[in-house]
Design an enzyme around this catalytic site. Sequence first.
Site, PDB file in Angstrom:
ATOM      1  N   LYS A   1      29.169 -45.696   7.718  1.00 46.79           N
ATOM      2  CA  LYS A   1      29.004 -44.847   8.893  1.00 46.79           C
ATOM      3  C   LYS A   1      29.738 -45.458  10.095  1.00 46.79           C
ATOM      4  CE  LYS A   1      26.218 -41.698   7.172  1.00 46.79           C
ATOM      5  NZ  LYS A   1      24.852 -41.498   7.673  1.00 46.79           N
TER       6      LYS A   1
ATOM      7  N   ASP B   1      10.811 -50.081   5.128  1.00 47.42           N
ATOM      8  CA  ASP B   1      11.457 -48.847   5.562  1.00 47.42           C
ATOM      9  C   ASP B   1      11.108 -47.696   4.613  1.00 47.42           C
ATOM     10  OD1 ASP B   1      13.505 -47.601   7.352  1.00 47.42           O
ATOM     11  OD2 ASP B   1      14.564 -47.331   5.452  1.00 47.42           O
ATOM     12  N   ASN B   2      10.678 -46.579   5.195  1.00 48.58           N
ATOM     13  CA  ASN B   2      10.404 -45.357   4.431  1.00 48.58           C
ATOM     14  C   ASN B   2       9.537 -45.571   3.188  1.00 48.58           C
ATOM     15  OD1 ASN B   2      11.799 -43.614   6.130  1.00 48.58           O
ATOM     16  ND2 ASN B   2      13.719 -43.806   5.010  1.00 48.58           N
TER      17      ASN B   2
ATOM     18  N   GLU C   1       6.549 -48.362   7.693  1.00 44.88           N
ATOM     19  CA  GLU C   1       7.335 -47.529   8.605  1.00 44.88           C
ATOM     20  C   GLU C   1       7.389 -46.139   7.987  1.00 44.88           C
ATOM     21  OE1 GLU C   1      11.027 -45.460   9.997  1.00 44.88           O
ATOM     22  OE2 GLU C   1      10.571 -46.145   7.978  1.00 44.88           O
TER      23      GLU C   1
ATOM     24  N   ASP D   1      25.674 -42.965   2.364  1.00 45.00           N
ATOM     25  CA  ASP D   1      26.073 -44.361   2.187  1.00 45.00           C
ATOM     26  C   ASP D   1      25.051 -45.200   1.437  1.00 45.00           C
ATOM     27  OD1 ASP D   1      24.279 -44.092   4.265  1.00 45.00           O
ATOM     28  OD2 ASP D   1      25.206 -45.615   5.540  1.00 45.00           O
TER      29      ASP D   1
ATOM     30  N   LYS E   1      22.824 -48.899  15.788  1.00 41.52           N
ATOM     31  CA  LYS E   1      22.701 -48.734  14.346  1.00 41.52           C
ATOM     32  C   LYS E   1      24.067 -48.594  13.672  1.00 41.52           C
ATOM     33  CE  LYS E   1      19.872 -45.194  14.027  1.00 41.52           C
ATOM     34  NZ  LYS E   1      19.001 -44.183  13.365  1.00 41.52           N
ATOM     35  N   TYR E   2      25.062 -48.162  14.449  1.00 42.62           N
ATOM     36  CA  TYR E   2      26.357 -47.848  13.844  1.00 42.62           C
ATOM     37  C   TYR E   2      27.553 -48.541  14.506  1.00 42.62           C
ATOM     38  CZ  TYR E   2      23.232 -43.937  12.777  1.00 42.62           C
ATOM     39  OH  TYR E   2      22.149 -43.170  12.409  1.00 42.62           O
TER      40      TYR E   2
END
Length: 593
Positions: free
Chosen positions: A190, A327-328, A356, A291, A467-468
């Site tokens: 990304k 995460d998730n 999270e 990604d 983040k990117y």
Amino acid sequence: MAIIPTLKDNLVIENIRPSIEGGRFMIKREPGDTVTVQADIFRHSHEKYDAAIFFRHVPAEAPAKKTAKTAKAKPATVKWEQAPMHFVDNDLWEGSFTVNNIGYYEYKICAWTKEPKDVPTESPVMKLRVDPAYARTGTWYEMWPKSQGTDPTKSATWKDCEKQLDYIADLGFDTVYLVPIHPIGVTNRKGANNALHAKTDKKGKPLEPGCPYAVGNKFGGHYATDPELGSMKDFEHFAKAARGKGLRLALDIALNCSPDHPYVKEHPEWFYHEPDGSIKFAENPPKKYEDIYPFDYYNKNYKELWQEIENIILFWADKGIEIFRIDNPHTKPFPFWEWLIADVKEKRPELVFLAEAFTRPKMMHRLAKAGFDMSYTYFAWRSAKWEFEQYLKELTQSDAKEYMRGIFFPTTPDIFPKYLAYKGANAFKQRYFLAGTLSSLTGMYNGYELCENIPSPIKEELQDSEKYQYKVHNWAGPGIQDFVRRVNTARLEHPALQEYDNLDFHYCANDQLMVYSKKTGDDVLLFVCNMDMDNAQEGMVELDMAKLGLNDDSFFFLKDLITDESFVWRGNKNFVRLDPNKAPGHLLVLKKI
């Protein structure tokens, strides 16, 4: 034909509480807590009877090599301790015991007739889990490691991160929470502001870092650190420096793999596949990702995958990580979490897990029941007084408090609420005031103290998100650092702010003034928050004096830890006026006169 039962006492023990789904899931406590247990106990006829709680700590089993002598040896039996129960009313009995060690406890209720004494009636054995105190109390600083430097064209290093530790400790934080630190994939990397493709040079080399949740490239996967940050030795030096300053480390574990992750070639069976045999990219509806690949937790070699994930956790625990933010987790099976967390905690009971999961309420609650120590919450999306009161009562005054500990972040890398967009310091102070005083667990994403406030036009996050892309923060710039320091100092110095379920609300007719208190022993704190970020608000607050440990006509002294003002109030009705340009609210220490 029914079988005649064996002779034993005819006592009934039922409705044991606290109990999560009849004992299917464990309640949670921290060392030093008193566990109060109630049950309905009765029998036929008029014989007098008595009851007690039997409890014992079940220590973690240290791994040992099997030998001829130890292979058949049974684990040492821990003796039961006993705590008396007393009659309350209407067949209700109550007793309590104290838990002093982290790990698992077993407990049961026994009841028996006094004369003559035959075999006692016993309830099923129940279990509870005692987690470290930092599962209940913590003040987190979320660090994006690559943004801790001074050059906007390249990544910071672990040495740059180490230089920030004094700044973080000075603000009063006790935990440094790191986003994923592993090598980042190159395939479909990304670009800035979530562009589908990162910029590259003429030779095709990426000029942007990519998103760290796309884990893995030729330099390694979940066991490695991104070489842009430095070596593993550099990370270990950073971790040691953090511990030396009294800072605990939390690490974000993203169970995702870039197409470049070593697992893709080594274990293709661990992933989902499209009909044409290619590996399937991840989805978290309505989001789609280009990604990362998700794991298939029920693949034909799923046990091997599950064990590998546990090995990752234990590897980083050995490197100094005590808290794992997952995460998730709501996109992974519940049986996996129940097994993983239980197995890890049997080996390393000092480790703590944060879920999270910004998802449906019942899903969040189930993850907490499955074993997660802490949970993200809907705090960032609550704004009105009635919403906060309703939500906090659900979290801290219902059965949820027995198994779920909510952490409050005003913002995250993924969440930047509209009410903060283009706002100044008043808004940022108010949200941190609420986060820091409503829950014993709170966190702040780096840059929040600088009031960074330009939103993305397409997503609920900041524009130019780190983040990117590479980013540099102006740490010396204007912000609310002193305010954050005052709130955090109060959290450190006052036991009432270190408890989770001691929150009480009081009344004010003005819906823009929210009144609440926290009390632990003689430490009593009273809070009045102006929910209006722009205008002064005033009104009469009406206090429940009993919840403050006061008589209805008591005089009491109040010291504001934000403004250093002092007040003397009498009785349950007193006048308050709050100007957001001065402070978002009162953080008052209450003393009897």
